[in-house]
Design a protein around this motif. Structure first.
Motif, PDB file in Angstrom:
ATOM      1  N   GLY A   1      -0.718 -11.374  -8.685  1.00 38.46           N
ATOM      2  CA  GLY A   1      -1.028  -9.981  -8.993  1.00 38.46           C
ATOM      3  C   GLY A   1       0.220  -9.127  -9.039  1.00 38.46           C
ATOM      4  O   GLY A   1       0.351  -8.233  -9.893  1.00 38.46           O
ATOM      5  N   SER A   2       1.174  -9.391  -8.137  1.00 40.05           N
ATOM      6  CA  SER A   2       2.431  -8.638  -8.111  1.00 40.05           C
ATOM      7  C   SER A   2       3.225  -8.856  -9.396  1.00 40.05           C
ATOM      8  O   SER A   2       3.767  -7.908  -9.979  1.00 40.05           O
ATOM      9  CB  SER A   2       3.276  -9.058  -6.903  1.00 40.05           C
ATOM     10  N   LEU A   3       3.300 -10.118  -9.840  1.00 38.68           N
ATOM     11  CA  LEU A   3       4.017 -10.415 -11.080  1.00 38.68           C
ATOM     12  C   LEU A   3       3.366  -9.730 -12.268  1.00 38.68           C
ATOM     13  O   LEU A   3       4.051  -9.135 -13.118  1.00 38.68           O
ATOM     14  CB  LEU A   3       4.052 -11.933 -11.295  1.00 38.68           C
TER      15      LEU A   3
ATOM     16  N   TRP B   1      10.421  -3.233  -9.660  1.00 36.48           N
ATOM     17  CA  TRP B   1      10.898  -3.982  -8.503  1.00 36.48           C
ATOM     18  C   TRP B   1      10.073  -3.728  -7.249  1.00 36.48           C
ATOM     19  O   TRP B   1      10.172  -4.498  -6.291  1.00 36.48           O
ATOM     20  CB  TRP B   1      12.374  -3.683  -8.257  1.00 36.48           C
ATOM     21  N   ILE B   2       9.255  -2.702  -7.226  1.00 37.29           N
ATOM     22  CA  ILE B   2       8.384  -2.533  -6.062  1.00 37.29           C
ATOM     23  C   ILE B   2       7.304  -3.615  -6.029  1.00 37.29           C
ATOM     24  O   ILE B   2       6.689  -3.871  -4.984  1.00 37.29           O
ATOM     25  CB  ILE B   2       7.731  -1.129  -6.017  1.00 37.29           C
ATOM     26  N   PHE B   3       7.091  -4.267  -7.182  1.00 37.01           N
ATOM     27  CA  PHE B   3       6.179  -5.408  -7.247  1.00 37.01           C
ATOM     28  C   PHE B   3       6.932  -6.741  -7.238  1.00 37.01           C
ATOM     29  O   PHE B   3       6.498  -7.698  -6.594  1.00 37.01           O
ATOM     30  CB  PHE B   3       5.309  -5.318  -8.506  1.00 37.01           C
ATOM     31  N   LEU B   4       8.059  -6.798  -7.933  1.00 42.00           N
ATOM     32  CA  LEU B   4       8.818  -8.050  -8.003  1.00 42.00           C
ATOM     33  C   LEU B   4       9.348  -8.475  -6.636  1.00 42.00           C
ATOM     34  O   LEU B   4       9.546  -9.676  -6.386  1.00 42.00           O
ATOM     35  CB  LEU B   4       9.981  -7.896  -8.996  1.00 42.00           C
ATOM     36  N   ILE B   5       9.554  -7.511  -5.730  1.00 38.43           N
ATOM     37  CA  ILE B   5      10.054  -7.833  -4.400  1.00 38.43           C
ATOM     38  C   ILE B   5       9.091  -8.741  -3.644  1.00 38.43           C
ATOM     39  O   ILE B   5       9.479  -9.478  -2.722  1.00 38.43           O
ATOM     40  CB  ILE B   5      10.312  -6.524  -3.598  1.00 38.43           C
TER      41      ILE B   5
ATOM     42  N   ILE C   1       0.836  -1.202   0.000  1.00 40.12           N
ATOM     43  CA  ILE C   1       0.000   0.000   0.000  1.00 40.12           C
ATOM     44  C   ILE C   1       0.869   1.249   0.000  1.00 40.12           C
ATOM     45  O   ILE C   1       0.621   2.206  -0.742  1.00 40.12           O
ATOM     46  CB  ILE C   1      -0.931   0.003   1.228  1.00 40.12           C
ATOM     47  N   THR C   2       1.924   1.222   0.838  1.00 41.35           N
ATOM     48  CA  THR C   2       2.749   2.428   1.003  1.00 41.35           C
ATOM     49  C   THR C   2       3.860   2.530  -0.039  1.00 41.35           C
ATOM     50  O   THR C   2       4.248   3.632  -0.412  1.00 41.35           O
ATOM     51  CB  THR C   2       3.365   2.449   2.413  1.00 41.35           C
ATOM     52  N   VAL C   3       4.373   1.380  -0.484  1.00 37.73           N
ATOM     53  CA  VAL C   3       5.450   1.407  -1.475  1.00 37.73           C
ATOM     54  C   VAL C   3       4.987   2.088  -2.758  1.00 37.73           C
ATOM     55  O   VAL C   3       5.715   2.879  -3.370  1.00 37.73           O
ATOM     56  CB  VAL C   3       5.942  -0.031  -1.762  1.00 37.73           C
TER      57      VAL C   3
ATOM     58  N   VAL D   1      -3.548  -0.913 -13.378  1.00 34.34           N
ATOM     59  CA  VAL D   1      -4.677  -0.720 -12.455  1.00 34.34           C
ATOM     60  C   VAL D   1      -5.476  -2.015 -12.315  1.00 34.34           C
ATOM     61  O   VAL D   1      -5.861  -2.407 -11.201  1.00 34.34           O
ATOM     62  CB  VAL D   1      -5.588   0.428 -12.955  1.00 34.34           C
ATOM     63  N   THR D   2      -5.698  -2.707 -13.424  1.00 33.30           N
ATOM     64  CA  THR D   2      -6.434  -3.983 -13.389  1.00 33.30           C
ATOM     65  C   THR D   2      -5.708  -5.014 -12.532  1.00 33.30           C
ATOM     66  O   THR D   2      -6.320  -5.711 -11.715  1.00 33.30           O
ATOM     67  CB  THR D   2      -6.613  -4.533 -14.814  1.00 33.30           C
ATOM     68  N   PHE D   3      -4.402  -5.104 -12.709  1.00 30.80           N
ATOM     69  CA  PHE D   3      -3.640  -6.089 -11.944  1.00 30.80           C
ATOM     70  C   PHE D   3      -3.517  -5.695 -10.471  1.00 30.80           C
ATOM     71  O   PHE D   3      -3.335  -6.558  -9.610  1.00 30.80           O
ATOM     72  CB  PHE D   3      -2.254  -6.265 -12.574  1.00 30.80           C
ATOM     73  N   ARG D   4      -3.624  -4.409 -10.175  1.00 29.79           N
ATOM     74  CA  ARG D   4      -3.647  -3.980  -8.774  1.00 29.79           C
ATOM     75  C   ARG D   4      -4.926  -4.482  -8.085  1.00 29.79           C
ATOM     76  O   ARG D   4      -4.933  -4.757  -6.888  1.00 29.79           O
ATOM     77  CB  ARG D   4      -3.576  -2.452  -8.688  1.00 29.79           C
ATOM     78  N   VAL D   5      -5.999  -4.607  -8.858  1.00 32.53           N
ATOM     79  CA  VAL D   5      -7.228  -5.189  -8.307  1.00 32.53           C
ATOM     80  C   VAL D   5      -6.979  -6.647  -7.911  1.00 32.53           C
ATOM     81  O   VAL D   5      -7.405  -7.101  -6.834  1.00 32.53           O
ATOM     82  CB  VAL D   5      -8.381  -5.087  -9.318  1.00 32.53           C
TER      83      VAL D   5
END
Length: 528
Positions: free
Chosen positions: A104-106, A181-185, A42-44, A118-122
């Motif tokens: 979803g992160s990938l 990388w904020i998602f890949l982490i 949420i914060t990243v 945005v769709t994948f953030r859902v």
């Protein structure tokens, strides 16, 4: 190996056996990993907003949907979690939630466009929304009512440190690598969490009997999403009275009220959220205290990094680092508060915690352009000390009196309360700060001069509009900055008052140990 944790270790006469055992601590590790993924994300993402705007060549309003979509998905799936945990088992559901979040992160990291991101953030939000209420349910059942305060203190660590260290991690990853990388982490954390959960969590032993409350789901989940969308639009719209805010928020409230009527009508044996839980006085008081506290504290917490960035000129990374004393203070008091809440009840602990936060928040009412950093960091540390003694003891106050059948529904109810209250608080304090800034002629004039650029004609028009002479023009930047600091100080006054008001419901929290099942009867299970 499989760890059996359905029953807590019996207490000895001297009370020494109520310490957290190895099995419970290992289960707590699983839950904390999931919570870290959900809360950090949420914060990243908040740090990457400008990066998204540049990469996708779009406006801030469009980019904001990367945060809003996650929050709305989170709110929509939380009501379903209690039913799903009882229906399918907490282990199966937890593994599914982690898998969905990691997937979803990938997908987010691979998104080639903003609409797809945005769709994948859902998708991420649907997984992340189940992790916190599930984690509370798993920990409460593993530890038992005698130790719920301590395990809630463990779960509270990522809840407190996520908002502090999320911006630091996000800024660092973007600086050294890229926004992907904020998602890949999340992927390596997700893999570890899946393996860890598969080994450590006890095997589900459920007897499916409850049918899903489809009518309740179709009322509550869209209702929460619409209401939070309306509330979250307030800062962008700048007013509560815009059609975008009013129409969606009112429609959401109508659906929520419709769900309340349906759940209390008696026409369904198993409503999506069991509102009869409010017959438990301790849970009701805890929910009220949690709502007031989340509005006040989480709303005001939005302003701390903004003050460091807008008034003191810090970037997002250093603003996040400056918030570290708050997390340090919370880490000191949280385990102590958990032990005291288990032994003596949460009432005295929460009262002391809120009073401490009032002192720290009150210190921020005096902020200025050149306020000492020592003073500011000390205020944040004091607030952290209070925070560690407040939020998780309030939650443990509610969960400690629930029985095994109602724990999942109770944790779901608490998470809905916190999510809605935090969104309301963020909107309220954003509007208060915006109105404070708009009320300053110096800030308005300074903004108008920046828009005027080097055009002498435009500069002259701004000077005439605000009645400025050359001396005023030279002093304007300093005055605007001073007024901006004053706007922050005024909002902190409101925050201090709201936090102080939390003392009222906190006064009614139990000041002694309350036995589980004392006020909440187990629901009738159709089919048994």
């Amino acid at each position: 190996m499989t760890l059996q944790t359905d029953a807590p270790t019996p207490a000895t006469p001297d009370g020494s056996s109520d310490k957290l055992d190895r099995q419970t601590l290992m289960i707590a590790g699983v839950v904390v990993l999931g919570a870290i993924m959900s809360i950090l994300d949420i914060t990243v993402v908040s740090v990457a907003q400008q990066t998204f705007q540049r990469v996708f060549d779009t406006t801030q309003a469009n980019v904001a949907w990367t945060a809003t979509a996650y929050t709305l998905a989170l709110a929509s799936v939380i009501p379903l979690t209690g039913w799903a945990a009882d229906r399918f088992g907490t282990k199966r559901l937890y593994l599914m939630a982690v898998t969905l979040f990691a997937l979803g992160s990938l997908l987010c990291a691979l998104a080639p466009s903003l609409p797809l991101l945005v769709t994948f953030r859902v998708v991420q939000g649907l997984g992340g929304g189940m992790l916190m209420p599930l984690g509370m349910t798993i920990l409460t059942r593993a530890a038992g009512p005698e130790r719920v305060g301590r395990v809630m203190a463990v779960l509270g660590i990522p809840m407190l440190l996520g908002p502090i260290f999320g911006p630091i991690l996000g800024g660092w990853l973007i600086d050294i690598a890229s926004w992907h990388w904020i998602f890949l982490i999340n992927l390596p954390i997700g893999v570890v969490a899946l393996v860890y959960a598969q080994v450590v969590l006890p095997k589900d032993n459920v007897a499916p009997s409850e049918t899903l409350d489809w009518r309740g789901l179709l009322l509550l989940s869209p209702g929460l999403a619409l209401f939070l969308f309306g509330v979250s639009s307030i800062p962008e719209e700048g007013t509560v009275w815009s059609a975008r805010v009013l129409v969606t928020a009112i429609l959401g409230l109508v659906l929520i009220v419709g769900f309340v009527g349906w759940a209390l009508s008696g026409r369904t044996a198993h409503p999506l959220i069991d509102l009869h839980l409010f017959r438990n006085r301790h849970l009701t008081v805890a929910v009220i205290a949690m709502m007031l506290f989340a509005i006040a504290f989480f709303g005001a917490s939005l302003l701390f990094p903004l003050y460091f960035q807008q008034v003191r000129g810090e970037d997002a990374l250093h603003a996040g680092i400056l918030l570290a004393p708050q997390g340090l203070g919370a880490m000191i008091t949280m385990p102590i508060a958990g032990i005291l809440a288990d032994r003596t009840g949460p009432g005295k602990v929460v009262l002391a915690g809120i009073a401490t936060i009032v002192v720290g928040m009150g210190m921020f009412t005096q902020v200025g352009v050149d306020t000492s950093y020592t003073y500011l960091l000390a205020a944040l540390f004091v607030m952290g000390l209070g925070m560690g003694s407040t939020m998780m003891p309030i939650m443990s106050s509610a969960l400690a009196t629930l029985n095994e059948h109602t724990t999942a529904r109770g944790s779901t109810l608490l998470n809905i309360t916190q999510q809605v209250a935090a969104s309301i608080g963020t909107a309220v304090f954003s509007v208060l700060l915006t109105n404070g800034i708009k009320g300053s002629d110096a800030i308005s004039a300074s903004g108008a001069l920046q828009a005027a650029g080097k055009s002498q004609e435009a500069i002259a028009a701004v000077m005439q509009r605000f009645g400025l002479d050359q001396a005023d023009l030279r002093a304007l930047p300093g005055q605007a900055l001073s007024d901006l600091a004053g706007a922050f100080g005024s909002v902190y006054v409101v925050a201090t008052i709201l936090v102080a008001l939390c003392l009222i419901p906190a006064w009614f929290l139990p000041r002694r140990k309350v036995a589980a099942d004392s006020e909440t009867p187990a629901p009738v299970m159709v089919g048994h």
